[in-house]
Design a protein around this motif. Structure first.
Motif, mmCIF file in Angstrom:
data_model
loop_
_atom_site.group_PDB
_atom_site.id
_atom_site.type_symbol
_atom_site.label_atom_id
_atom_site.label_comp_id
_atom_site.label_asym_id
_atom_site.label_seq_id
_atom_site.Cartn_x
_atom_site.Cartn_y
_atom_site.Cartn_z
ATOM 1 N N LYS A 38 0.185 -9.158 10.900
ATOM 2 C CA LYS A 38 -0.846 -8.308 11.484
ATOM 3 C C LYS A 38 -0.362 -7.664 12.789
ATOM 4 N N ASP A 87 -6.649 -5.649 4.862
ATOM 5 C CA ASP A 87 -6.901 -5.489 6.292
ATOM 6 C C ASP A 87 -5.613 -5.308 7.091
ATOM 7 N N SER A 113 -8.850 -9.531 0.861
ATOM 8 C CA SER A 113 -9.393 -8.936 2.089
ATOM 9 C C SER A 113 -8.367 -8.921 3.209
#
Length: 106
Positions: free
Chosen positions: A102, A20, A16
């Motif tokens: 990220k 993401d 995940s």
């Protein structure tokens, strides 16, 4: 059973988080997902390669007529404790590094 549940949770969250963090560009996403897959494979290959010797070093029992040692026991719990502690350190390190992925334009 506990290890199976924990591994299932970890693999679900791992996938995940990887998906993401992918960019919107499909070609670039496919390339980065391939790199992530190779990195995941390398970790799975190195785990037993490093864990086996560590279990031997930190948990091997030498039989010297020790009445405390069971004859069926070949490794002490300390070897497993070292392996689990190091895996926790590696998980925490990878979670820390994931924060930077990220926020960084790849």
């Amino acid at each position: 059973i506990v290890m199976g549940i924990a591994n299932g949770i970890y693999l679900t969250m791992d996938t995940s988080l990887a998906v993401d963090t992918l960019p919107q560009d499909k070609d670039r996403s496919a390339q980065l997902l391939g790199i992530w897959g190779v990195a995941d494979f390398v970790g799975s290959a190195l785990g037993p390669l490093l864990g086996g010797p560590m279990l031997y070093i930190f948990g091997y029992v030498i039989y010297l007529d020790d009445p405390v040692v069971d004859e069926d026991q070949t490794y002490r719990w300390t070897g497993y404790a070292v392996i689990f502690a190091l895996s926790g350190v590696y998980y925490a390190g990878s979670a820390f590094l994931l924060r930077f992925i990220k926020n960084h334009d790849v």
